[in-house]
Motif scaffolding. Structure first.
Motif, PDB file in Angstrom:
ATOM      1  N   ALA A  54      47.363  36.506  46.875  1.00 37.69           N
ATOM      2  CA  ALA A  54      47.016  37.542  48.868  1.00 37.69           C
ATOM      3  C   ALA A  54      48.349  37.788  48.912  1.00 37.69           C
ATOM      4  O   ALA A  54      47.817  39.314  49.369  1.00 37.69           O
ATOM      5  CB  ALA A  54      47.405  35.918  49.880  1.00 37.69           C
ATOM      6  N   GLU A  55      49.346  38.189  48.398  1.00 33.63           N
ATOM      7  CA  GLU A  55      50.493  38.780  48.527  1.00 33.63           C
ATOM      8  C   GLU A  55      50.400  40.437  47.430  1.00 33.63           C
ATOM      9  O   GLU A  55      50.760  40.973  48.384  1.00 33.63           O
ATOM     10  CB  GLU A  55      51.445  38.331  47.782  1.00 33.63           C
ATOM     11  CG  GLU A  55      52.300  37.589  48.319  1.00 33.63           C
ATOM     12  CD  GLU A  55      52.698  37.571  50.242  1.00 33.63           C
ATOM     13  OE1 GLU A  55      52.981  38.940  50.097  1.00 33.63           O
ATOM     14  OE2 GLU A  55      52.365  36.967  51.148  1.00 33.63           O
ATOM     15  N   LEU A  56      49.672  40.072  46.145  1.00 32.80           N
ATOM     16  CA  LEU A  56      49.021  41.420  45.787  1.00 32.80           C
ATOM     17  C   LEU A  56      48.127  42.115  46.287  1.00 32.80           C
ATOM     18  O   LEU A  56      48.295  42.931  46.220  1.00 32.80           O
ATOM     19  CB  LEU A  56      48.592  41.274  44.617  1.00 32.80           C
ATOM     20  CG  LEU A  56      49.381  39.885  43.960  1.00 32.80           C
ATOM     21  CD1 LEU A  56      48.798  39.925  42.313  1.00 32.80           C
ATOM     22  CD2 LEU A  56      50.668  40.970  42.551  1.00 32.80           C
ATOM     23  N   VAL A  57      46.876  41.574  47.087  1.00 31.31           N
ATOM     24  CA  VAL A  57      46.140  41.981  48.228  1.00 31.31           C
ATOM     25  C   VAL A  57      46.946  42.725  49.056  1.00 31.31           C
ATOM     26  O   VAL A  57      46.311  44.253  49.308  1.00 31.31           O
ATOM     27  CB  VAL A  57      45.127  41.237  48.980  1.00 31.31           C
ATOM     28  CG1 VAL A  57      44.598  41.404  49.692  1.00 31.31           C
ATOM     29  CG2 VAL A  57      43.876  40.794  47.533  1.00 31.31           C
ATOM     30  N   LYS A 110      38.374  49.361  43.913  1.00 28.65           N
ATOM     31  CA  LYS A 110      38.921  50.356  43.349  1.00 28.65           C
ATOM     32  C   LYS A 110      40.450  49.313  42.395  1.00 28.65           C
ATOM     33  O   LYS A 110      40.298  48.169  41.999  1.00 28.65           O
ATOM     34  CB  LYS A 110      38.856  51.354  43.045  1.00 28.65           C
ATOM     35  CG  LYS A 110      38.979  52.254  41.439  1.00 28.65           C
ATOM     36  CD  LYS A 110      38.878  53.303  41.033  1.00 28.65           C
ATOM     37  CE  LYS A 110      39.756  54.356  39.991  1.00 28.65           C
ATOM     38  NZ  LYS A 110      39.705  55.252  39.943  1.00 28.65           N
ATOM     39  N   GLN A 111      41.062  49.614  43.433  1.00 24.24           N
ATOM     40  CA  GLN A 111      42.082  48.725  43.196  1.00 24.24           C
ATOM     41  C   GLN A 111      42.500  47.157  43.424  1.00 24.24           C
ATOM     42  O   GLN A 111      43.366  47.026  42.309  1.00 24.24           O
ATOM     43  CB  GLN A 111      43.841  48.953  44.384  1.00 24.24           C
ATOM     44  CG  GLN A 111      43.581  50.518  44.726  1.00 24.24           C
ATOM     45  CD  GLN A 111      44.135  51.113  43.375  1.00 24.24           C
ATOM     46  OE1 GLN A 111      43.551  52.259  42.449  1.00 24.24           O
ATOM     47  NE2 GLN A 111      45.472  50.408  42.722  1.00 24.24           N
ATOM     48  N   LEU A 112      41.433  46.585  44.002  1.00 27.05           N
ATOM     49  CA  LEU A 112      41.564  45.245  44.125  1.00 27.05           C
ATOM     50  C   LEU A 112      41.256  45.069  42.758  1.00 27.05           C
ATOM     51  O   LEU A 112      40.970  43.884  42.346  1.00 27.05           O
ATOM     52  CB  LEU A 112      40.583  44.462  44.932  1.00 27.05           C
ATOM     53  CG  LEU A 112      41.456  44.830  46.443  1.00 27.05           C
ATOM     54  CD1 LEU A 112      40.615  44.212  47.876  1.00 27.05           C
ATOM     55  CD2 LEU A 112      42.827  43.940  46.599  1.00 27.05           C
ATOM     56  N   THR A 113      40.024  45.320  42.105  1.00 27.61           N
ATOM     57  CA  THR A 113      39.189  44.891  41.165  1.00 27.61           C
ATOM     58  C   THR A 113      40.381  45.506  40.089  1.00 27.61           C
ATOM     59  O   THR A 113      40.380  44.098  39.359  1.00 27.61           O
ATOM     60  CB  THR A 113      37.906  46.033  40.931  1.00 27.61           C
ATOM     61  OG1 THR A 113      37.156  45.854  41.853  1.00 27.61           O
ATOM     62  CG2 THR A 113      37.058  45.913  39.886  1.00 27.61           C
ATOM     63  N   GLY A 115      43.724  44.450  39.838  1.00 34.22           N
ATOM     64  CA  GLY A 115      44.038  43.212  39.777  1.00 34.22           C
ATOM     65  C   GLY A 115      43.289  42.489  39.712  1.00 34.22           C
ATOM     66  O   GLY A 115      43.734  40.875  40.028  1.00 34.22           O
ATOM     67  N   GLU A 116      42.142  42.106  39.150  1.00 35.10           N
ATOM     68  CA  GLU A 116      41.272  40.660  39.802  1.00 35.10           C
ATOM     69  C   GLU A 116      40.876  40.462  40.682  1.00 35.10           C
ATOM     70  O   GLU A 116      41.583  39.046  40.278  1.00 35.10           O
ATOM     71  CB  GLU A 116      41.915  40.025  38.702  1.00 35.10           C
ATOM     72  CG  GLU A 116      41.385  40.954  37.180  1.00 35.10           C
ATOM     73  CD  GLU A 116      41.888  40.123  35.462  1.00 35.10           C
ATOM     74  OE1 GLU A 116      42.030  39.163  35.578  1.00 35.10           O
ATOM     75  OE2 GLU A 116      41.453  40.742  34.922  1.00 35.10           O
ATOM     76  N   LEU A 117      41.215  41.115  41.816  1.00 31.04           N
ATOM     77  CA  LEU A 117      41.254  40.163  43.105  1.00 31.04           C
ATOM     78  C   LEU A 117      40.420  40.651  43.885  1.00 31.04           C
ATOM     79  O   LEU A 117      39.767  39.536  45.207  1.00 31.04           O
ATOM     80  CB  LEU A 117      43.017  40.547  44.479  1.00 31.04           C
ATOM     81  CG  LEU A 117      44.075  40.814  43.399  1.00 31.04           C
ATOM     82  CD1 LEU A 117      44.881  41.803  43.953  1.00 31.04           C
ATOM     83  CD2 LEU A 117      44.261  38.771  43.382  1.00 31.04           C
ATOM     84  N   TYR A 118      39.313  41.219  43.224  1.00 31.26           N
ATOM     85  CA  TYR A 118      38.043  41.642  43.246  1.00 31.26           C
ATOM     86  C   TYR A 118      37.009  41.888  42.850  1.00 31.26           C
ATOM     87  O   TYR A 118      37.077  42.712  41.822  1.00 31.26           O
ATOM     88  CB  TYR A 118      38.034  42.424  45.266  1.00 31.26           C
ATOM     89  CG  TYR A 118      36.498  42.934  45.278  1.00 31.26           C
ATOM     90  CD1 TYR A 118      35.886  42.324  46.762  1.00 31.26           C
ATOM     91  CD2 TYR A 118      36.496  44.267  44.951  1.00 31.26           C
ATOM     92  CE1 TYR A 118      34.630  43.024  47.288  1.00 31.26           C
ATOM     93  CE2 TYR A 118      35.222  44.928  45.545  1.00 31.26           C
ATOM     94  CZ  TYR A 118      34.655  43.883  47.066  1.00 31.26           C
ATOM     95  OH  TYR A 118      33.173  44.507  47.052  1.00 31.26           O
ATOM     96  N   LYS A 119      35.448  41.019  43.450  1.00 28.75           N
ATOM     97  CA  LYS A 119      34.412  41.392  42.497  1.00 28.75           C
ATOM     98  C   LYS A 119      32.922  41.562  43.164  1.00 28.75           C
ATOM     99  O   LYS A 119      33.001  40.411  43.499  1.00 28.75           O
ATOM    100  CB  LYS A 119      34.191  40.831  41.333  1.00 28.75           C
ATOM    101  CG  LYS A 119      33.575  41.168  40.615  1.00 28.75           C
ATOM    102  CD  LYS A 119      33.209  39.717  39.555  1.00 28.75           C
ATOM    103  CE  LYS A 119      31.893  40.521  38.621  1.00 28.75           C
ATOM    104  NZ  LYS A 119      32.003  39.780  37.166  1.00 28.75           N
ATOM    105  N   GLU A 120      32.284  42.413  43.708  1.00 22.99           N
ATOM    106  CA  GLU A 120      31.078  42.929  43.826  1.00 22.99           C
ATOM    107  C   GLU A 120      30.358  43.395  43.496  1.00 22.99           C
ATOM    108  O   GLU A 120      30.400  44.683  42.737  1.00 22.99           O
ATOM    109  CB  GLU A 120      31.129  42.793  45.295  1.00 22.99           C
ATOM    110  CG  GLU A 120      30.588  43.219  46.655  1.00 22.99           C
ATOM    111  CD  GLU A 120      29.671  42.249  46.764  1.00 22.99           C
ATOM    112  OE1 GLU A 120      28.828  42.296  46.296  1.00 22.99           O
ATOM    113  OE2 GLU A 120      30.184  41.367  47.564  1.00 22.99           O
ATOM    114  N   GLU A 121      29.172  43.124  43.269  1.00 23.69           N
ATOM    115  CA  GLU A 121      27.357  43.701  42.417  1.00 23.69           C
ATOM    116  C   GLU A 121      26.980  44.731  43.341  1.00 23.69           C
ATOM    117  O   GLU A 121      26.812  46.314  42.641  1.00 23.69           O
ATOM    118  CB  GLU A 121      26.859  42.629  41.410  1.00 23.69           C
ATOM    119  CG  GLU A 121      27.565  41.771  40.548  1.00 23.69           C
ATOM    120  CD  GLU A 121      28.376  42.536  39.306  1.00 23.69           C
ATOM    121  OE1 GLU A 121      27.521  43.230  39.231  1.00 23.69           O
ATOM    122  OE2 GLU A 121      29.247  42.268  39.039  1.00 23.69           O
TER     123      GLU A 121
END
Length: 182
Positions: A54-57, A110-113, A115-121
């Motif tokens: 969450a802090e990275l987000v 793009k930034q969240l992906t 950091g492996e914080l988000y993935k959406e197809e």
């Protein structure tokens, strides 16, 4: 922590969405209508993340927000996902500066992906949920979707929300607000 990023609406837009719900309730029922306090424009559903994640987000949101100028959005129409014949969600559509909205959403994704914080197809489809699991009486073709008064609002920040699921529906708590550059 169940997290999502979003854009808040002004009170005028929320009032218009409540009016639309009242019109919709004349021809259909939903298992769950969004309350006025739950109405927002989701950018990214992040799912369950740790405190450290969450802090990275928060850092990514702050950095990305600072690189975008404010813009305006407008309520445009009412529709259903996946369609009116088999609806799962009734929503209000968004217009206005969609290029700015898309760029903001994609840049943050793009930034969240990274950091492996988000993935959406799925491709991003900007909308505001009005109700979930609608039930219609009779032919779906006969359901009349209300006309939307084109209410606009100024987007000057993005928000990180924590969502707690309860039997009475989700409770949203703001974890951070990040201003677009002025």
């Amino acid at each position: 922590m169940r997290l999502f990023t979003a854009i808040e609406l002004n009170e005028e837009a929320k009032r218009e969405l409540v009016r639309l719900q009242q019109e919709l309730k004349k021809t259909l029922s939903c298992r769950k209508w969004q309350t006025q306090s739950q109405m927002h424009l989701t950018l990214h559903f992040l799912g369950d993340l740790s405190l450290q994640q969450a802090e990275l987000v928060k850092q990514e949101m702050e950095d990305v927000a600072a690189s975008f100028s404010p813009f305006s959005l407008t309520l445009t129409n009412v529709g259903a996902f996946p369609n009116l014949k088999r609806p799962r969600v009734i929503w209000a559509g968004v217009g206005g500066h969609l290029k700015d909205l898309g760029s903001l959403q994609q840049t943050l994704a793009k930034q969240l992906t990274k950091g492996e914080l988000y993935k959406e197809e799925r491709a991003y489809s900007p909308h505001i949920t009005l109700g979930r699991e609608p039930r219609m009486e009779g032919d779906p073709e006969s359901v009349r979707l209300p006309d939307v008064y084109p209410t606009s609002w100024h987007v000057s920040q993005i928000v990180l929300f924590h969502s707690t699921l309860t039997p009475k529906g989700p409770i949203y708590k703001t974890l951070g607000t990040y201003s677009l550059r002025s």
